[in-house]
Design a protein around this motif. Structure first.
Motif, PDB file in Angstrom:
ATOM      1  N   VAL A  53       0.842  -1.197   0.000  1.00 33.07           N
ATOM      2  CA  VAL A  53       0.000   0.000   0.000  1.00 33.07           C
ATOM      3  C   VAL A  53       0.875   1.244   0.000  1.00 33.07           C
ATOM      4  O   VAL A  53       1.980   1.248   0.535  1.00 33.07           O
ATOM      5  CB  VAL A  53      -0.956   0.031   1.227  1.00 33.07           C
ATOM      6  CG1 VAL A  53      -1.871  -1.168   1.227  1.00 33.07           C
ATOM      7  CG2 VAL A  53      -0.188   0.113   2.534  1.00 33.07           C
ATOM      8  N   THR A  88      -7.141  -2.683   2.442  1.00 30.49           N
ATOM      9  CA  THR A  88      -6.934  -3.082   1.051  1.00 30.49           C
ATOM     10  C   THR A  88      -8.149  -3.678   0.369  1.00 30.49           C
ATOM     11  O   THR A  88      -8.201  -3.730  -0.856  1.00 30.49           O
ATOM     12  CB  THR A  88      -5.804  -4.122   0.959  1.00 30.49           C
ATOM     13  OG1 THR A  88      -6.235  -5.346   1.559  1.00 30.49           O
ATOM     14  CG2 THR A  88      -4.532  -3.625   1.606  1.00 30.49           C
ATOM     15  N   HIS A 133     -10.418  -0.016  -1.225  1.00 29.20           N
ATOM     16  CA  HIS A 133      -9.517   0.221  -0.102  1.00 29.20           C
ATOM     17  C   HIS A 133      -9.948   1.487   0.611  1.00 29.20           C
ATOM     18  O   HIS A 133     -10.711   2.283   0.087  1.00 29.20           O
ATOM     19  CB  HIS A 133      -8.052   0.281  -0.541  1.00 29.20           C
ATOM     20  CG  HIS A 133      -7.737   1.320  -1.583  1.00 29.20           C
ATOM     21  ND1 HIS A 133      -7.504   2.620  -1.289  1.00 29.20           N
ATOM     22  CD2 HIS A 133      -7.636   1.212  -2.928  1.00 29.20           C
ATOM     23  CE1 HIS A 133      -7.252   3.289  -2.397  1.00 29.20           C
ATOM     24  NE2 HIS A 133      -7.324   2.459  -3.405  1.00 29.20           N
ATOM     25  N   VAL A 140      -3.101   0.651  -3.796  1.00 31.59           N
ATOM     26  CA  VAL A 140      -2.970  -0.702  -3.266  1.00 31.59           C
ATOM     27  C   VAL A 140      -2.811  -1.614  -4.470  1.00 31.59           C
ATOM     28  O   VAL A 140      -3.712  -1.691  -5.302  1.00 31.59           O
ATOM     29  CB  VAL A 140      -4.213  -1.127  -2.444  1.00 31.59           C
ATOM     30  CG1 VAL A 140      -4.091  -2.562  -1.977  1.00 31.59           C
ATOM     31  CG2 VAL A 140      -4.424  -0.204  -1.253  1.00 31.59           C
TER      32      VAL A 140
END
Length: 170
Positions: A53, A88, A133, A140
Motif C-alpha cells: 500500500v 486493502t 480500499h 494498493v
C-alpha cells in the motif's frame, strides 16, 4: 514516600526511577503500541508478487505492508486479517508468522510490528490493483518481488524474510 526528581519530564518514569522500577517500566513501554498485518503474496505466470500500500499521508512515494493497531483484547492474527482487509479490501489466508520488528518513532515511542505471510484469496482486479480500499491508502497493488517499489526502511527486514521463505517454499 518517594521524592520526585525535578529534572524529570515524564512523572511516572521519575517515580519509577526513584523506586528502582525503571527497567520494568521500560519493558512495558516496548510492548506498546503494537501493530499487525498481512504480507499478502500471489504467484502469477511463475512470478511471486507482494501486495503493498502507498499510505495517503506519505507523499514520498514509499510503499508499506498493510497493517494497523491491535484493539484491546484482540488477538494479533485477528487484527492482522482485519486491518489488511480494511486497508486493502483483500482477503488472504495467513500461512506463516514472520519475525517481529521493533523500532523507535520520532516521538520517542517504540513500535512493535507483527506481520504474517499470507496467500492471496480475493479482492483485486486483473491488473493486480485493489478494487476497494480505505482512505488510509491512495494506492494498493501487487508488485513482482524482483521489482518492488521503494519501501519504508523499517519494513525491509520483513520483506527480506518473506522473500527468503517464499524461495525456500515455492
Amino acid at each position: 514516600f518517594i521524592q520526585k526528581t525535578t529534572t524529570c519530564i515524564n512523572t511516572s518514569i521519575c517515580y519509577a526511577k526513584n523506586a528502582g522500577q525503571y527497567n520494568a517500566l521500560q519493558a512495558m513501554r516496548i510492548k506498546r503500541p503494537a501493530l499487525a498485518g498481512l504480507l499478502v503474496f500471489r504467484v502469477i505466470d511463475d512470478k511471486q508478487q507482494f501486495l503493498l500500500v502507498h499510505p495517503s499521508r506519505h507523499a514520498k512515494g514509499k510503499y508499506a505492508i498493510p497493517k494497523g493497531h491491535i484493539n484491546d483484547g484482540e488477538k494479533t492474527l485477528t487484527a492482522a486479517i482485519r486491518e489488511t482487509y480494511e486497508e486493502t479490501g483483500v482477503k488472504a489466508e495467513p500461512l506463516h508468522k514472520l519475525p517481529e520488528i521493533e523500532y523507535d518513532l520520532k516521538s520517542g515511542k517504540r513500535k512493535r510490528v507483527t506481520i504474517f505471510l499470507a496467500q492471496y484469496v480475493s479482492g483485486v482486479n486483473d491488473d493486480g490493483v485493489s478494487l476497494k480500499h480505505d482512505f488510509e491508502s491512495d494506492d494498493v497493488r501487487f508488485f513482482n518481488i524482483d521489482n518492488l517499489p521503494d519501501i519504508f526502511s523499517t519494513q525491509k527486514p520483513i520483506i527480506a524474510n518473506a522473500i527468503k521463505l517464499l524461495k525456500e517454499t515455492f
